[in-house]
Design an enzyme around this catalytic site. Structure first.
Site, PDB file in Angstrom:
ATOM      1  N   CYS A  60       0.794  -1.241   0.000  1.00  0.00           N
ATOM      2  CA  CYS A  60       0.000   0.000   0.000  1.00  0.00           C
ATOM      3  C   CYS A  60       0.822   1.285   0.000  1.00  0.00           C
ATOM      4  O   CYS A  60       0.234   2.372   0.056  1.00  0.00           O
ATOM      5  CB  CYS A  60      -0.975   0.053   1.188  1.00  0.00           C
ATOM      6  SG  CYS A  60      -2.174  -1.274   1.248  1.00  0.00           S
ATOM      7  N   ASP A  61       2.136   1.219  -0.049  1.00  0.00           N
ATOM      8  CA  ASP A  61       2.933   2.453   0.011  1.00  0.00           C
ATOM      9  C   ASP A  61       4.241   2.300  -0.770  1.00  0.00           C
ATOM     10  O   ASP A  61       5.316   2.631  -0.281  1.00  0.00           O
ATOM     11  CB  ASP A  61       3.219   2.822   1.471  1.00  0.00           C
ATOM     12  CG  ASP A  61       3.732   4.249   1.634  1.00  0.00           C
ATOM     13  OD1 ASP A  61       3.531   5.069   0.713  1.00  0.00           O
ATOM     14  OD2 ASP A  61       4.342   4.546   2.675  1.00  0.00           O
ATOM     15  N   ILE A  62       4.127   1.805  -2.006  1.00  0.00           N
ATOM     16  CA  ILE A  62       5.318   1.665  -2.841  1.00  0.00           C
ATOM     17  C   ILE A  62       5.709   3.039  -3.384  1.00  0.00           C
ATOM     18  O   ILE A  62       4.900   3.728  -4.013  1.00  0.00           O
ATOM     19  CB  ILE A  62       5.056   0.683  -4.002  1.00  0.00           C
ATOM     20  CG1 ILE A  62       4.834  -0.724  -3.447  1.00  0.00           C
ATOM     21  CG2 ILE A  62       6.229   0.675  -4.978  1.00  0.00           C
ATOM     22  CD1 ILE A  62       6.003  -1.281  -2.664  1.00  0.00           C
ATOM     23  N   ASN A  66      10.804   3.883  -0.219  1.00  0.00           N
ATOM     24  CA  ASN A  66      10.646   2.554   0.365  1.00  0.00           C
ATOM     25  C   ASN A  66      11.298   1.462  -0.467  1.00  0.00           C
ATOM     26  O   ASN A  66      11.055   0.275  -0.248  1.00  0.00           O
ATOM     27  CB  ASN A  66       9.159   2.241   0.573  1.00  0.00           C
ATOM     28  CG  ASN A  66       8.557   3.036   1.719  1.00  0.00           C
ATOM     29  OD1 ASN A  66       9.278   3.524   2.580  1.00  0.00           O
ATOM     30  ND2 ASN A  66       7.240   3.171   1.723  1.00  0.00           N
TER      31      ASN A  66
END
Length: 211
Positions: A60-62, A66
């Site tokens: 959910c947070d590529i 990251n």
């Protein structure tokens, strides 16, 4: 994670020590990978996400911050802080606290530049939101610029939901149309038009690299 447990000092987690830099810092310092190198990085990120998906976890947070690079070809996907378990039919979506293995309150959205449109709208999420994230990162690797810009959160949100994005091969003539098309399909606004999973995206990138 190599080990976790209790000690006299409290709870401990023993993790792999990484030496390198995250993709955000590399890009901000002016590093620009060749298209083949960009495709290889995106393919390996997609492989990592396919593994997470097979274990029931959506990242959910590529985003570049990251993706930690060991050298210039080996990415590590970090920070599952707002990861979620896929929504089951008839059941609410459940945020997952990877460290504690427990449910947590609904998290903040990830970076607005890379978050999927359905995530911005507060809709149910599935594996394709991570496919979108890889697509947006691949686009940035290929073009040297973000797919979406804005001077405020609302402007970025509007861009993600509505702005036209020129194909990568139009922005950078060194990118061929086939690879540009893979990035465009991965970051399609409509989830139904994306690759069905990170595994399918990885397969497409592998096919392009082999050709």
């Amino acid at each position: 994670v190599y080990d976790a447990g209790l000690s006299e000092q409290g709870v401990y987690i023993a993790m792999e020590r990484l030496q390198g830099r995250d993709l955000r810092h590399l890009l901000s310092d002016g590093w620009r990978p060749e298209p083949t190198q960009a495709a290889r990085i995106a393919k390996r990120v997609a492989d990592a996400l396919a593994y997470a998906h097979s274990r029931g976890v959506i990242h959910c947070d590529i985003k570049p911050a990251n993706i930690y690079m060991i050298g210039r070809t080996q990415p590590k996907v970090l920070d599952f802080g707002i990861a979620r378990a896929p929504q089951q039919q008839g059941q609410p979506e459940v945020p997952v606290d990877i460290a504690a293995g427990a449910s947590v309150p609904p998290p903040e959205l990830g970076s607005p530049y890379y978050v999927a449109p359905e995530q911005l709208r507060g809709e149910a999420l599935d594996l394709r939101c991570d496919v979108y994230g890889v697509g947006v990162v691949l686009y940035e690797l290929l073009t040297g610029r973000r797919a979406f810009e804005g001077r405020s959160l609302e402007a970025i949100r509007a861009a993600v939901l509505e702005a036209e994005v020129p194909p990568a091969h139009v922005v950078n003539r060194r990118v061929d149309a086939a690879l540009s098309g893979i990035a465009a399909r991965a970051m399609a606004r409509n989830p139904a038009q994306r690759y069905r999973s990170a595994r399918h995206l990885a397969r497409a990138l592998r096919g392009w690299l082999e050709e």
